[in-house]
Structure formats: structure tokens, C-alpha cells
Scaffold this active site. Structure first.
Site, short mmCIF file in Angstrom:
data_model
loop_
_atom_site.label_atom_id
_atom_site.label_comp_id
_atom_site.label_asym_id
_atom_site.label_seq_id
_atom_site.Cartn_x
_atom_site.Cartn_y
_atom_site.Cartn_z
N SER A 192 0.82 -1.21 0.00
CA SER A 192 0.00 0.00 0.00
C SER A 192 0.85 1.27 0.00
CB SER A 192 -0.92 0.02 1.22
OG SER A 192 -1.62 1.24 1.29
N LYS B 127 -13.96 -3.70 1.46
CA LYS B 127 -14.79 -2.53 1.14
C LYS B 127 -16.28 -2.77 1.38
CE LYS B 127 -11.41 -0.54 -2.01
NZ LYS B 127 -11.13 0.02 -3.35
N ASP C 289 -13.37 6.30 -3.70
CA ASP C 289 -12.93 5.76 -4.99
C ASP C 289 -13.71 6.39 -6.14
OD1 ASP C 289 -10.98 4.02 -4.03
OD2 ASP C 289 -12.36 2.33 -3.85
N ARG D 245 -15.70 -11.72 -17.87
CA ARG D 245 -15.45 -13.11 -18.27
C ARG D 245 -16.73 -13.92 -18.25
NH1 ARG D 245 -10.82 -12.13 -15.12
NH2 ARG D 245 -8.86 -12.36 -16.27
N PRO E 236 -20.51 -13.03 -18.22
CA PRO E 236 -21.50 -11.95 -18.30
C PRO E 236 -22.61 -12.05 -17.26
CG PRO E 236 -20.89 -12.65 -20.50
CD PRO E 236 -20.24 -13.63 -19.54
#
Length: 286
Positions: free
Chosen positions: A26, A76, A112, A160, A162
Site C-alpha cells: 500500500s 470494502k 474511490d 469473463r 457476463p
């Protein structure tokens, strides 16, 4: 609004940490420490390895002098759920990368979204008509919200599998975006901007990467520690513009420092242009 730095007693005992697993790579300590030094905030910022299983116990037992946390993968969603209140970006995406003490609980924020929106604007791609998001993980939710924020009207989600992109499709539609979903080896349509949310070590076959590059416009890859990625190499073979995720990392950290200083991601820091400059130097030189 009075900043935390204006209260010397509180500032002297205030600590922050970044949590994740892995965490040794990090760059957040470099960014935050540079900002605190310039702002005259005698704060500490450390890193701690915390995985999903340990998160709740570590949060409950956290020393009260730790005033806020930066959260990276895989924490998160757990950070979002830990918030007694959440900002609009966290509510929209179901993810948070910032926790700050608020009374007896935690306030959760997703910087973010704003960080990526600012990075894309810096790259000169704000307001393009159509974009593609590659990947269907948690970071893709923030990418969709950031695209809406910078005025993109239509997106293709390339995954990869859907079927795994169904929640992202629903999120984009709820935000008023025209949305398609396509397999990574058969992307739908030509776009002006591609945002890759894949991990840096994701195995992408060269022919798939080349296919995405052929219809992908400018590439913004959220990866910053592994460069060039397979996708960046494909863009390079076509002499097309490709950006690593360093600027997203920078700008989301600026918004975190705002939150730690004032409680709001919308409250600019004193002398913010200078703060951004010193953080950028720390990122490049670290």
C-alpha cells in the site's frame, strides 16, 4: 467548518490506519504522511494486515485514538456495512474505502468514486459519449458511478462471465445509463474510454486484450503496482493512450484527507493545490 487540525489536543492523539490483505504494497502511508506534514497535522498513519474474517473483531477492539481508517481489498463491502451512516457514493455502490469515527459509531465513505472521476477528468476523458468497464468486481461499481459523475451516457460492461455482471447492469440502469453487457472476448461496440478494474495479475489472453484494445479508445487501468498490465501492453501495440491508476490513488487519498480533517469529502483542504502537489511527489518518489 473547523478542521481537526484546529484542535491541538485532539490532533496530538489522532491516528489513522490502512487495512487490507495483502497490505504491504500500500502507498497510502506515503500519501497521507506527506499531506499531514505539509498541513502541520501531528498525526500518525500506519498499515495493518486485516482479512475479512478478522475485520469485525479488529474494528470492535480498535484503540479509540485511531480516528479513521482507509480500507482496501477485500474489506470494502464490510466497511460499507459497518457504517452507521454512509455518503451517497457508498450507498450507491455498496462499498466504502473510508471509515471515520462519528459519535459512538462509524461514518462510511466511498472516495474511490470521486477519486476516479477526478483522475479521468485529469486524463482529459470527461464527458465522452460511451465507455467500457472491464471486470465485474467491487471496483467496477465505483467505476460505473464515476463514469456517471463525469457525464458518460452509455457503457458496456465486459466480463469473463457476463451473468456475474447482472448487479452492475442493474446499478448502471438505475443511474440512468444506457448499458450493455458483453463477454470479454466479444466486446459490444466501439467506445471512447475503457476502464479496467481487473487485478494486475489477472490472466488475460493476448488475443482478448488485443480485441478490447481494437475497440477501446483510451485505457484507464486502476492498477498502479503492476505496470504495464496485459491490457496496457495491448494498447501500446496499437500506439493508443493508456493510463495507470496512480492518479485515482492520489485523488481518492486527497478526499480521504479532507474527511479526516473536516468530516466531509466536499470541504477543500487549506492550500489544497500544494497538498496535492506534495502528495503527487510522494507517490512518484516512493
Amino acid at each position: 467548518m473547523t478542521t481537526a487540525a484546529a484542535d491541538p489536543a485532539a490532533a496530538a492523539t489522532r491516528r489513522f490506519e490502512v487495512w487490507g490483505d495483502p497490505i504491504g504494497h500500500s502507498r497510502s502511508p506515503d500519501l497521507h504522511r506527506a499531506a499531514y506534514a505539509l498541513l502541520g497535522m501531528p498525526w500518525r498513519y500506519d498499515r495493518r494486515r486485516v482479512d475479512e474474517a478478522a475485520f469485525r473483531g479488529e474494528l470492535t477492539a480498535l484503540d479509540p485514538t485511531v480516528h479513521g481508517l482507509s480500507l482496501t481489498m477485500p474489506l470494502k463491502t464490510l466497511a460499507h456495512d459497518a457504517g452507521a451512516r454512509r455518503d451517497a457514493a457508498a450507498r450507491a455502490t455498496g462499498a466504502a474505502n473510508t471509515l471515520v469515527r462519528a459519535g459512538d459509531g462509524w461514518a462510511a465513505f466511498n472516495t474511490d468514486v470521486g477519486g476516479l472521476a477526478r483522475a479521468l477528468t485529469e486524463a482529459g476523458v470527461a464527458g465522452v459519449p460511451r465507455a467500457r468497464v472491464v471486470g465485474a468486481g467491487a471496483t467496477a461499481t465505483s467505476a460505473i458511478a464515476a463514469l456517471r459523475r463525469i457525464g458518460v451516457g452509455a457503457i458496456d460492461i465486459s466480463a469473463r462471465r457476463p451473468g456475474a455482471a447482472a448487479p452492475l447492469r442493474d446499478l448502471a440502469a438505475a443511474m440512468g445509463l444506457a448499458v450493455t453487457v458483453s463477454p470479454m472476448d466479444r466486446p459490444v461496440g466501439i467506445v471512447d474510454l475503457t476502464i479496467s478494474t481487473l487485478p494486475g495479475d489477472a490472466p488475460v489472453p493476448a488475443d482478448v486484450a488485443d480485441g478490447l484494445a481494437a475497440v477501446g479508445g483510451t485505457l484507464y487501468d486502476v492498477v498502479y503496482g503492476t505496470w504495464p498490465t496485459v491490457l496496457a501492453e495491448a494498447w501500446g501495440r496499437r500506439a493508443q493512450e493508456a493510463h495507470p491508476g496512480m492518479t485515482m490513488l492520489l485523488h481518492q487519498a486527497v478526499l480521504q484527507v479532507r474527511i479526516f480533517a473536516s468530516g466531509s469529502p466536499d470541504e477543500p483542504l487549506p492550500g489544497e493545490e500544494s497538498v496535492i502537489a506534495v502528495m503527487r511527489r510522494a507517490l512518484v518518489g516512493g
